[in-house]
Design a protein around this motif. Structure first.
Motif, PDB file in Angstrom:
ATOM      1  N   ILE A  85      24.079  34.384  30.467  1.00  0.00           N
ATOM      2  CA  ILE A  85      23.782  35.285  30.792  1.00  0.00           C
ATOM      3  C   ILE A  85      21.877  35.285  30.216  1.00  0.00           C
ATOM      4  N   LEU A  86      21.106  35.580  31.104  1.00  0.00           N
ATOM      5  CA  LEU A  86      20.231  36.369  31.164  1.00  0.00           C
ATOM      6  C   LEU A  86      19.834  36.988  31.862  1.00  0.00           C
ATOM      7  N   ALA A  87      18.715  37.625  31.027  1.00  0.00           N
ATOM      8  CA  ALA A  87      18.658  38.974  31.537  1.00  0.00           C
ATOM      9  C   ALA A  87      16.362  39.101  31.082  1.00  0.00           C
ATOM     10  N   ILE A  88      16.174  39.134  32.296  1.00  0.00           N
ATOM     11  CA  ILE A  88      14.516  39.594  32.175  1.00  0.00           C
ATOM     12  C   ILE A  88      14.092  41.447  32.166  1.00  0.00           C
ATOM     13  N   CYS A  89      13.718  41.826  31.414  1.00  0.00           N
ATOM     14  CA  CYS A  89      12.982  42.809  30.661  1.00  0.00           C
ATOM     15  C   CYS A  89      11.370  42.631  30.775  1.00  0.00           C
ATOM     16  N   TYR A  90      11.802  43.902  31.712  1.00  0.00           N
ATOM     17  CA  TYR A  90      10.425  44.198  31.792  1.00  0.00           C
ATOM     18  C   TYR A  90       9.103  45.084  31.568  1.00  0.00           C
ATOM     19  N   LYS A  91       8.399  45.207  31.496  1.00  0.00           N
ATOM     20  CA  LYS A  91       7.787  45.865  29.981  1.00  0.00           C
ATOM     21  C   LYS A  91       7.468  46.813  31.322  1.00  0.00           C
ATOM     22  N   ALA A  92       6.858  48.118  30.145  1.00  0.00           N
ATOM     23  CA  ALA A  92       6.466  49.303  31.949  1.00  0.00           C
ATOM     24  C   ALA A  92       5.076  48.848  31.697  1.00  0.00           C
ATOM     25  N   PHE A  93       4.288  49.096  29.752  1.00  0.00           N
ATOM     26  CA  PHE A  93       2.754  48.600  29.265  1.00  0.00           C
ATOM     27  C   PHE A  93       3.369  47.417  29.099  1.00  0.00           C
ATOM     28  N   PRO A  94       1.042  46.281  29.122  1.00  0.00           N
ATOM     29  CA  PRO A  94       1.551  44.799  28.530  1.00  0.00           C
ATOM     30  C   PRO A  94       1.595  45.472  26.903  1.00  0.00           C
ATOM     31  N   GLY A  95       1.884  44.174  26.191  1.00  0.00           N
ATOM     32  CA  GLY A  95       1.243  44.409  24.952  1.00  0.00           C
ATOM     33  C   GLY A  95       2.976  44.576  24.258  1.00  0.00           C
ATOM     34  N   GLN A  96       2.523  44.072  22.653  1.00  0.00           N
ATOM     35  CA  GLN A  96       3.762  44.199  21.794  1.00  0.00           C
ATOM     36  C   GLN A  96       4.980  45.137  22.160  1.00  0.00           C
ATOM     37  N   SER A  97       6.302  44.396  21.838  1.00  0.00           N
ATOM     38  CA  SER A  97       7.092  45.459  21.692  1.00  0.00           C
ATOM     39  C   SER A  97       7.969  45.774  19.649  1.00  0.00           C
ATOM     40  N   ASP A 163       9.037  35.461  24.838  1.00  0.00           N
ATOM     41  CA  ASP A 163       8.256  37.206  25.301  1.00  0.00           C
ATOM     42  C   ASP A 163       6.784  36.076  25.798  1.00  0.00           C
ATOM     43  N   TYR A 164       6.965  37.016  26.981  1.00  0.00           N
ATOM     44  CA  TYR A 164       5.580  37.568  27.638  1.00  0.00           C
ATOM     45  C   TYR A 164       4.955  38.695  27.960  1.00  0.00           C
ATOM     46  N   PRO A 165       3.146  38.631  28.436  1.00  0.00           N
ATOM     47  CA  PRO A 165       2.800  39.686  29.008  1.00  0.00           C
ATOM     48  C   PRO A 165       3.608  40.907  29.217  1.00  0.00           C
ATOM     49  N   ASP A 166       4.082  40.674  30.634  1.00  0.00           N
ATOM     50  CA  ASP A 166       4.645  41.363  31.053  1.00  0.00           C
ATOM     51  C   ASP A 166       6.494  41.610  31.031  1.00  0.00           C
ATOM     52  N   LYS A 167       7.183  40.988  29.866  1.00  0.00           N
ATOM     53  CA  LYS A 167       8.314  40.994  30.241  1.00  0.00           C
ATOM     54  C   LYS A 167       9.162  39.808  28.841  1.00  0.00           C
ATOM     55  N   TYR A 168       9.904  40.455  28.697  1.00  0.00           N
ATOM     56  CA  TYR A 168      10.677  39.353  27.804  1.00  0.00           C
ATOM     57  C   TYR A 168      12.462  38.929  28.498  1.00  0.00           C
ATOM     58  N   ILE A 169      12.247  37.587  28.181  1.00  0.00           N
ATOM     59  CA  ILE A 169      13.403  36.829  28.362  1.00  0.00           C
ATOM     60  C   ILE A 169      14.407  36.471  27.483  1.00  0.00           C
ATOM     61  N   PHE A 170      15.769  36.763  28.429  1.00  0.00           N
ATOM     62  CA  PHE A 170      16.758  36.910  26.739  1.00  0.00           C
ATOM     63  C   PHE A 170      17.764  36.032  27.538  1.00  0.00           C
TER      64      PHE A 170
END
Length: 723
Positions: A85-97, A163-170
């Motif tokens: 499984i791979l999930a791309i979780c995009y962020k609403a705002f850039p920065g630390q989760s 972790d990426y600036p606009d998302k994190y991938i699991f």
């Protein structure tokens, strides 16, 4: 007195409300991998471009009427050995989760996370949950009762988060050998869940009403396999342990004892859905010490089981009954004497039948007079209608060489048995839930009035929560391996609540709840009454405020020390009535600094007064350090001989997680009422999947005068071997 269980008739009638699975139109088609993938959180393999994408998540919280604002995309595939499984979780705002730490099995509501739920039996009742928070702390557990997750379960699987600036991938791979499923079926239940604290949004792939968790298997979609999942083949795992340590009992002036122990567990797959677990000389030294509480109750407190062997696949035993009527409570096994070994057969026989059989043998304890004992438990469950089931439970405790000595306690009778039937109702949309329960105990010294029956029914939608419960427990009902703190009573408990949803403003929802609880003796004479009206306000930032007014009436049936400290007793028959007001607040979980408090002020026994203040304060240096301090203060104002009594309970705790495989936990507990200071420190290194090294240090002190009661240091090594 015979109590007519009219609720049972109502439940039987309600079972005719059948319907198709709610989200059956949501389908994800999973196919075999076209090329290899590496679990690293980087979507650079061509195979991930060739699979179906699950997107367009629905919002569950704050409201369940729109699509999610934060975007999530999920991809799945499989090969002969694993599900991927791979999930791309995009962020609403850039920065630390926002996360607590890197520690496993985190709190869902306090972390940005992605979690998914697999109904591998396609029965909307049992399954598995996997996932991680936004920095890679893993989450895994078994699922039961249609939407509850037991996080004590652990098995071999691999995950990574990038972790990426606009998302994190699991990204994760789960071996077929690590889960159980029905051979030959080509459809599983599936749902994906996302929690994003910065937008205060919880979402899922399929629509789930806001009053239910996203884990609710009634609302899963369908995972459609291009061919039935492969047979995992022979599946045997052996988990040996080696332990060494030293303990010293200062209170009894005993010399230090150095010990070396060995034992282990074995897991043998009888089929893809049925498993045999064996244990020899199990050791639970790595389990956290119980969280202490100030006890002002007239009855025995309930401390939850934390030993993994008893929790894994144990829902058929541990969840039979109600919170105050448990015919089986595994903490009765092995806490007063050592466990020699045991076995458990559990799983699915077919689409409709579940079974769990467990047998445990303990040694005698010469110091306490506890005899050698055998514990046998059998549970059988049959699914009926859409999501309901009928369960049977048998529990037996048998003592050997009885009586062992003059010091044996009344609980150590020659034998005690319990038979029970339970009828669980769960409508296809989960709006209507309930159960009916009947139990009978068999003991050599307690006969007659040894039956128990109980039932409840609840309707809960977005606005209303309406229900009721009754309990009838015989005066001689004896659950020797259970938790039933009170006997010889009839209980009635109706309640009703309603929520309002403002269209704008800081408040998300608010509403009242009225709850009435009445206890009667066997002749239906009132002995206890608790009535409260509460009002809950939930803010859009996820903080909550609750106010409560309460009236209590108690007629004592046994002598009772209202402080549980002095030894002076109130007389049988004393009647007390008092009123309380309570207010509690929980701060928003998004901030690094969090807190909550509860203030309770009002009357107490014998025209006394009570003031209680409880609070938790936390700060996290995410993701590496999480600090929590919980404090409870109780002030009792009573007539002589008790007078004014105050009790403090203080418990700082620190979790340090340098990686998602290395955890250090330390906590301190000062219990003034219990006259104990406890220090517990545990280091855990998961050096490979499901294999650990532990160092545990424990200290117990007498507060006044400060004196060491006992001290221990343990080193434990476990290793998971499988074919």
């Amino acid at each position: 007195m015979k109590f007519r269980p009219l609720l049972a008739i109502c439940l039987l009638f309600c079972l005719n409300l059948l319907a198709q699975k709610k989200n059956s139109q949501f389908k994800y088609h999973i196919h075999r991998l076209t090329s290899a993938v590496k679990i690293d959180g980087i979507m650079d393999e061509p195979a991930w471009q060739d699979v179906e994408v699950a997107g367009n998540f629905r919002m569950v919280l704050p409201m369940d009427t729109s699509f999610a604002k934060v975007k999530t995309e999920v991809r799945m595939a499989y090969d002969d050995k694993n599900v991927y499984i791979l999930a791309i979780c995009y962020k609403a705002f850039p920065g630390q989760s926002m996360v607590e730490s890197l520690k496993r099995d985190f709190s869902f509501l306090k972390n940005d996370n992605f979690i998914f739920f697999m109904d591998t039996y396609n029965d909307q009742t049992n399954g598995y949950s996997f996932g991680s928070n936004a920095v890679g702390a893993e989450w895994d557990g078994t699922m039961y009762e249609g939407g509850k997750v037991d996080l004590s379960w652990t098995n071999k699987w691999v995950s990574a988060v990038k972790d990426y600036p606009d998302k994190y991938i699991f990204e994760a791979s789960i071996p077929f050998k690590s889960i159980r499923y029905k051979k030959g079926i080509s459809e599983w239940g599936i749902n994906f869940s996302r929690n994003d604290l910065r937008t205060t949004e919880k979402s899922s792939w399929t629509p789930v009403p806001r009053q239910f968790p996203t884990a609710s298997l009634a609302y899963t979609g369908t995972l459609v396999w291009d061919t039935p999942p492969p047979d995992p083949g022979p599946n045997i795992a052996i988990v040996p342990y080696l332990l060494t340590g030293v303990t010293k009992d200062y209170a009894n002036h005993k010399n230090a004892v150095f010990h070396v122990e060995a034992g282990g567990d074995a897991k043998i797959a009888i089929s893809s859905a049925l498993n045999l677990d064996l244990t020899v000389h199990p050791d639970f030294s790595q389990v956290d010490a119980d969280k202490q509480v100030t006890n002002l109750s007239r009855y025995e407190l309930f401390y939850p089981e934390t030993r993994q062997f008893f929790l894994e696949n144990g829902d058929q035993f541990n969840n039979f009954g109600y919170a105050s009527i448990r015919p089986f409570f595994s903490r009765r096994i092995g806490l007063t004497s050592t466990i020699i070994g045991g076995a458990r057969l559990s799983g699915k026989l077919d689409q409709n039948w579940r079974i769990s059989i467990m047998d445990m043998q303990t040694n005698s304890n010469q110091e306490t007079g506890v005899p050698a004992q055998n514990f046998t438990m059998i549970a059988l469950q049959r699914k009926i209608f859409a999501r309901s089931n009928i369960g049977f439970l048998f529990v037996n405790k048998q003592s050997f060489n009885y009586p062992p000595s003059a010091s044996a306690t009344p609980a150590d009778t020659k034998y005690n048995s319990n038979f029970g039937l339970e009828y669980n109702i769960a409508s296809s949309d989960n709006l209507l839930t309930g159960k009916v329960l009947a139990l009978k105990s068999f003991s050599p010294d307690k006969k007659g009035h040894d039956f128990t029956q109980a039932g409840n029914l609840q309707f809960a939608n977005k606005y209303w929560a309406v229900g009721g419960q009754y309990e009838v427990v015989g005066a001689n009902y004896n659950a020797g391996v259970g938790y039933v703190p009170r006997q010889g009573y009839i209980k009635l408990n109706p309640y009703i609540g309603y929520l309002f949803f403002p269209t704008h403003g800081a408040i998300l929802s608010h509403g009242p709840q009225l709850n009435l609880t009445d206890y009667y003796d066997g002749s239906f004479n009132p002995t206890d009454n608790r009535a409260f009206l509460s009002y809950l306000i939930t803010f859009r930032n996820k903080s909550t405020l609750t106010g409560l007014v309460e009236r209590d009436y108690v007629k004592l049936l046994q002598p009772y020390d209202p402080t549980n400290y002095t030894g002076s007793l109130l007389p049988v028959g004393l009647q007390s009535t008092w009123h309380n007001v309570e207010i509690s607040y929980f701060s928003i979980p998004q901030r690094l600094f969090t807190y909550d408090f509860t203030l309770d002020y009002g009357g107490y026994y014998d025209n006394g007064k009570k003031i209680s203040v409880a609070n938790d304060v936390g700060y996290r240096f995410q993701p590496y350090v999480n600090i929590q301090v919980n404090t409870t203060y109780n002030n009792l104002q009573l007539p002589q001989p008790w007078g004014n009594k105050a009790f403090w309970l203080v418990g700082p705790r620190v979790d340090v997680t340098m990686t998602n495989k290395f955890f250090l936990t330390g906590f301190f507990q000062y219990n003034q009422q219990g006259k104990n200071i406890n220090i517990n420190t545990r280091l855990q290194w998961r050096y490979r999947p499901a294999s650990d090294f532990f160092i545990v240090y424990t200290d117990n002190y007498l507060p006044r005068p400060l004196f060491v009661k006992n001290r221990g240091l343990v080193f434990k090594f476990t290793y998971w071997l499988n074919n």
